[in-house]
Design a protein around this motif. Structure first.
Motif, PDB file in Angstrom:
ATOM      1  N   UNK A 116       0.828  -1.206   0.000  1.00  0.00           N
ATOM      2  CA  UNK A 116       0.000   0.000   0.000  1.00  0.00           C
ATOM      3  C   UNK A 116       0.859   1.251   0.000  1.00  0.00           C
ATOM      4  N   UNK A 117       0.407   2.203  -0.774  1.00  0.00           N
ATOM      5  CA  UNK A 117       1.093   3.482  -0.867  1.00  0.00           C
ATOM      6  C   UNK A 117       0.199   4.495  -0.137  1.00  0.00           C
ATOM      7  N   UNK A 118       0.429   4.670   1.165  1.00  0.00           N
ATOM      8  CA  UNK A 118      -0.505   5.430   2.001  1.00  0.00           C
ATOM      9  C   UNK A 118      -0.632   6.892   1.595  1.00  0.00           C
ATOM     10  N   UNK A 152      -4.515  -7.819   6.002  1.00  0.00           N
ATOM     11  CA  UNK A 152      -4.646  -8.768   4.904  1.00  0.00           C
ATOM     12  C   UNK A 152      -6.117  -9.149   4.688  1.00  0.00           C
ATOM     13  N   UNK A 153      -6.846  -9.394   5.781  1.00  0.00           N
ATOM     14  CA  UNK A 153      -8.278  -9.722   5.657  1.00  0.00           C
ATOM     15  C   UNK A 153      -9.046  -8.526   5.097  1.00  0.00           C
ATOM     16  N   UNK A 154      -8.662  -7.315   5.505  1.00  0.00           N
ATOM     17  CA  UNK A 154      -9.349  -6.112   5.016  1.00  0.00           C
ATOM     18  C   UNK A 154      -9.107  -5.922   3.523  1.00  0.00           C
ATOM     19  N   UNK A 155      -7.906  -6.286   3.071  1.00  0.00           N
ATOM     20  CA  UNK A 155      -7.624  -6.186   1.638  1.00  0.00           C
ATOM     21  C   UNK A 155      -8.521  -7.146   0.858  1.00  0.00           C
ATOM     22  N   UNK A 156      -8.710  -8.365   1.368  1.00  0.00           N
ATOM     23  CA  UNK A 156      -9.593  -9.328   0.694  1.00  0.00           C
ATOM     24  C   UNK A 156     -11.026  -8.787   0.630  1.00  0.00           C
ATOM     25  N   UNK A 157     -11.457  -8.151   1.735  1.00  0.00           N
ATOM     26  CA  UNK A 157     -12.804  -7.568   1.769  1.00  0.00           C
ATOM     27  C   UNK A 157     -12.909  -6.445   0.731  1.00  0.00           C
ATOM     28  N   UNK A 159     -11.135  -5.995  -1.949  1.00  0.00           N
ATOM     29  CA  UNK A 159     -11.093  -6.517  -3.320  1.00  0.00           C
ATOM     30  C   UNK A 159     -12.467  -7.027  -3.729  1.00  0.00           C
ATOM     31  N   UNK A 160     -13.161  -7.675  -2.794  1.00  0.00           N
ATOM     32  CA  UNK A 160     -14.520  -8.129  -3.078  1.00  0.00           C
ATOM     33  C   UNK A 160     -15.456  -6.933  -3.272  1.00  0.00           C
ATOM     34  N   UNK A 161     -15.287  -5.888  -2.431  1.00  0.00           N
ATOM     35  CA  UNK A 161     -16.109  -4.676  -2.560  1.00  0.00           C
ATOM     36  C   UNK A 161     -15.999  -4.106  -3.971  1.00  0.00           C
ATOM     37  N   UNK A 162     -14.767  -4.008  -4.444  1.00  0.00           N
ATOM     38  CA  UNK A 162     -14.547  -3.423  -5.785  1.00  0.00           C
ATOM     39  C   UNK A 162     -15.044  -4.343  -6.886  1.00  0.00           C
ATOM     40  N   UNK A 163     -14.869  -5.675  -6.690  1.00  0.00           N
ATOM     41  CA  UNK A 163     -15.317  -6.637  -7.704  1.00  0.00           C
ATOM     42  C   UNK A 163     -16.832  -6.532  -7.892  1.00  0.00           C
TER      43      UNK A 163
ATOM     44  N   UNK B 193     -10.640  -1.245   6.284  1.00  0.00           N
ATOM     45  CA  UNK B 193     -11.403  -1.527   5.061  1.00  0.00           C
ATOM     46  C   UNK B 193     -11.404  -0.302   4.142  1.00  0.00           C
ATOM     47  N   UNK B 194     -11.591   0.920   4.733  1.00  0.00           N
ATOM     48  CA  UNK B 194     -11.583   2.142   3.933  1.00  0.00           C
ATOM     49  C   UNK B 194     -10.218   2.362   3.282  1.00  0.00           C
ATOM     50  N   UNK B 195      -9.160   2.145   4.068  1.00  0.00           N
ATOM     51  CA  UNK B 195      -7.803   2.341   3.535  1.00  0.00           C
ATOM     52  C   UNK B 195      -7.566   1.347   2.392  1.00  0.00           C
ATOM     53  N   UNK B 196      -7.944   0.092   2.611  1.00  0.00           N
ATOM     54  CA  UNK B 196      -7.744  -0.934   1.585  1.00  0.00           C
ATOM     55  C   UNK B 196      -8.588  -0.647   0.342  1.00  0.00           C
ATOM     56  N   UNK B 197      -9.816  -0.143   0.541  1.00  0.00           N
ATOM     57  CA  UNK B 197     -10.667   0.204  -0.611  1.00  0.00           C
ATOM     58  C   UNK B 197      -9.990   1.274  -1.464  1.00  0.00           C
ATOM     59  N   UNK B 198      -9.421   2.277  -0.800  1.00  0.00           N
ATOM     60  CA  UNK B 198      -8.729   3.344  -1.535  1.00  0.00           C
ATOM     61  C   UNK B 198      -7.557   2.781  -2.343  1.00  0.00           C
ATOM     62  N   UNK B 199      -6.810   1.866  -1.705  1.00  0.00           N
ATOM     63  CA  UNK B 199      -5.648   1.281  -2.389  1.00  0.00           C
ATOM     64  C   UNK B 199      -6.076   0.452  -3.595  1.00  0.00           C
TER      65      UNK B 199
END
Lengths: 207, 207
Positions: A116-118, A152-157, A159-163, B193-199
């Motif tokens: 992630x690029x914060x 890591x779990x939040x990233x999976x969530x 990715x599903x949100x965006x999908x 989740x918000x941070x990951x969504x942005x990424x």
């Protein structure tokens, strides 16, 4: 339809509908006389959305206004996701500079692992820092050992949100889905976490 | 220490401390005269916890009372996790029988894949059903296509939640950690989740 019918179709009391009109949560009906207006399917749909954001999503009137504003502005998909973080009740805990630097440095390591690029002016990062500070302040810093797993779990969530949004055609649909999916999705995920905790706990500790 | 010192050490105003005493959120001090009492480190610690649950966790006074009740009762680890679901603001949306049956049947398939043996009187399942019903009612049923992914991510989160408790020695520590980790952890996870969504969104859609 008239106000009375809008009320019976949507199940929302007339007084509440009038309140939503005053607060700008519902678009005005089409005037048919100085004190009468006509409402349509769009009003029924919007009323359902407002009720769901308040009752299921737990949003305040102000947060609903922001969410609807984003939907009505037809912002881009990327921004639609951005506004949704306003749905988080912002902790009003003052974080001192030392805590801030400590939390940020600790989170940056985790973010790096996730690639992630914060964006440091992201309000969600402020929320994260406050919670990390609260954990430490309360003597539960060890709960942060799981930060890489949570990220890591939040990233999976995410990715599903965006999908879920990817298959949608109209901008309106994408923006409304992003809002509903994020706000109501938080409640869904809280419920799933509780259910999963019970399952894992039962397996580990039995009764 | 006296009330005034407790206030300055904890940063909580005297009027607020008195309110917490009346509401039973803070244990009474040791009486030293008819209208004076002495407070100790346990009071400072409890005040910090109450502030964090309210400010960072976003809990209501009633939800804080329930959370502290579970800590003070020194319930088992398994139950400690159980009570924490009370921290979810329960949606007050009426779900009809048809919606209930539809949601439950759909979720049971997902739960089976995860190897979960659902306890149907779990209040978290009621919350889940309400959110699923709201998604469908709002025409966003497609957002439920990600339910298996959300369940899998939630299991990973829950496993980490339990792993954090495993190393603890005293029951008090386990119970307080379960409460703090679940309630404040919800806010942490919303932020992540918000941070990951942005990424993810930035990667998929660019600016």
């Amino acid at each position: 339809m008239r106000m009375a019918e809008l009320s019976s179709v949507s199940g929302v009391p007339v007084a509440t509908i009038k309140y939503y009109l005053r607060e700008g949560l519902l678009q005005p009906g089409e005037r048919t006389s100085p004190n009468q207006a006509r409402y349509g399917e769009a009003h029924v749909r919007r009323l359902k959305l407002v009720r769901a954001l308040i009752d299921v999503g737990g949003l305040s009137i102000a947060a609903v206004q922001e969410t609807l504003g984003a939907i009505d502005d037809q912002v881009s998909t990327h921004s639609a996701l951005g506004f949704a973080q306003k749905g988080i009740a912002m902790p009003d805990v003052a974080v001192d500079e030392e805590t801030r630097a400590w939390a940020l440095s600790r989170f940056e390591g985790v973010a790096k692992e996730q690639g992630w690029d914060l964006c440091t002016d992201d309000p969600a990062i402020e929320v994260l820092i406050s919670v990390m500070g609260a954990f430490r302040d309360l003597g539960h810093e060890n709960l942060l050992d799981g930060l890489p797993q949570y990220a890591s779990a939040s990233r999976q969530i995410a990715e599903q949100d965006l999908a879920s949004l990817a298959g949608m055609k109209s901008v309106e649909q994408i923006v409304e889905s992003a809002a509903v999916g994020t706000v109501l999705g938080d409640t869904l995920l809280m419920a799933l976490r509780r259910i999963a905790q019970q399952e894992v706990s039962h397996r580990v500790y039995g009764d």
